[in-house]
Structures are given as C-alpha cells and as structure tokens.
Write an enzyme that holds these catalytic residues in place. Structure first.
Site, mmCIF file in Angstrom:
data_model
loop_
_atom_site.group_PDB
_atom_site.id
_atom_site.type_symbol
_atom_site.label_atom_id
_atom_site.label_comp_id
_atom_site.label_asym_id
_atom_site.label_seq_id
_atom_site.Cartn_x
_atom_site.Cartn_y
_atom_site.Cartn_z
ATOM 1 N N HIS A 49 1.071 -1.164 0.317
ATOM 2 C CA HIS A 49 -0.012 -0.111 0.039
ATOM 3 C C HIS A 49 0.898 1.127 0.104
ATOM 4 O O HIS A 49 2.033 1.328 0.510
ATOM 5 C CB HIS A 49 -0.806 0.120 1.258
ATOM 6 N N GLU A 51 0.854 4.007 1.932
ATOM 7 C CA GLU A 51 1.481 4.427 2.972
ATOM 8 C C GLU A 51 2.589 3.545 3.319
ATOM 9 O O GLU A 51 3.527 4.115 3.963
ATOM 10 C CB GLU A 51 0.318 4.389 4.104
ATOM 11 N N CYS A 79 -6.447 2.399 5.499
ATOM 12 C CA CYS A 79 -7.020 1.203 6.041
ATOM 13 C C CYS A 79 -6.273 0.911 7.193
ATOM 14 O O CYS A 79 -5.584 1.435 7.689
ATOM 15 C CB CYS A 79 -6.705 0.134 4.964
ATOM 16 N N CYS A 82 -2.681 0.175 7.289
ATOM 17 C CA CYS A 82 -1.876 1.442 7.156
ATOM 18 C C CYS A 82 -1.953 2.154 8.386
ATOM 19 O O CYS A 82 -0.953 2.985 8.702
ATOM 20 C CB CYS A 82 -2.368 1.978 5.666
#
Length: 149
Positions: A49, A51, A79, A82
């Site tokens: 992801h 992040e 999410c 993250c």
C-alpha cells in the site's frame, strides 16, 4: 500547505497504472522526504500500500523507525493495516482526501487512533472531490474492462 501537498499526492496518484490510484507523501519540516503509490498489483505484494511503502522510504531516509516530526498526506483514508503502521511510526499528523466509509481506519469506518490512545492529529476531506473522482473513474474503467472480456 495542506492543499499544496495533497495536490502533489493527487498528481502522483493519477500516474498509477495497475492499482487503485492512491498516493502517500511523508513531509518533514515542510519538505517531502518520501513518496509512494499503491503497488500491490505491480509488485504482487499484499502489503504494498502507498502508506506502507512511503513509511519504509522515510525510515531509510531518516535512519529511524520513529517518524515523530513527520506528517503523512494520503489520497484515501488509510485502511486498518496502514493506520496501524502510521500510529506505530509515531507520525504526528495524518491528512487525507477521500473518506473511506467501508475500510477507513481514522474515522470513516473505525478510528484506530482512539483504540491506540494515540495523540495523532487527523484531518480528512482535503481536496475530497478531486480524490473521489479519481477513484470513481478507476473503478468505472475496471468494470468496463470486465464487461468487454
């Protein structure tokens, strides 16, 4: 400053080819020290992801796992995975564009900062319309692609 960095994040997200167009920037003392986009499809990695990738880059640049004097700008509310990484990195401020009412972990669906008793500052909805439009277009093109096949 909020709009400036979020605009840069949105420009980065627009460059994403194979994944959901999400970008993250980590800023320290007014300077971008890390930038990443989603790369799950591209790298075939579950945790790729934006992040997490940006945090990893910032850790290398600062030579520390603690990013206490840093802010993160993300085009979509993080999410739970993250959000927990952001909390554990001790990032000071989280700024995001689109709220994620299904998976958002900083108030959209749940708020992990409260669970962690974190002092992190959170502000969502920065350039939200532009980010919402970008994500909507991505999913529309994905649906159209599936209909053609």
């Amino acid at each position: 400053m909020l709009n400036k960095f979020m605009q840069i994040a949105l420009q980065e997200a627009k460059k994403v080819q194979k994944d959901i167009p999400i970008a993250a920037l980590i800023v320290k003392n007014g300077e971008i020290i890390a930038s990443a986009t989603n790369k799950r499809e591209e790298n075939n990695q579950t945790i790729a992801h934006a992040e997490v990738l940006a945090i990893n880059e910032a850790n290398k640049k600062t030579n520390s796992w603690r990013l206490e004097d840093c802010d993160i700008y993300v085009t979509l509310e993080p999410c739970p995975m993250c959000a927990w990484a952001i909390i554990n990195a001790r990032i000071k401020n989280v700024y995001f564009a689109s709220w994620d009412l299904k998976y958002g972990a900083f108030g959209g669906s749940i708020n992990l900062a409260k669970l962690a008793n974190s002092k992190i500052n959170i502000k969502g909805g920065i350039l939200e319309q532009e980010a919402d439009c970008l994500i909507k277009k991505y999913f529309e093109s994905l649906r159209n692609e599936k209909e053609v096949k």
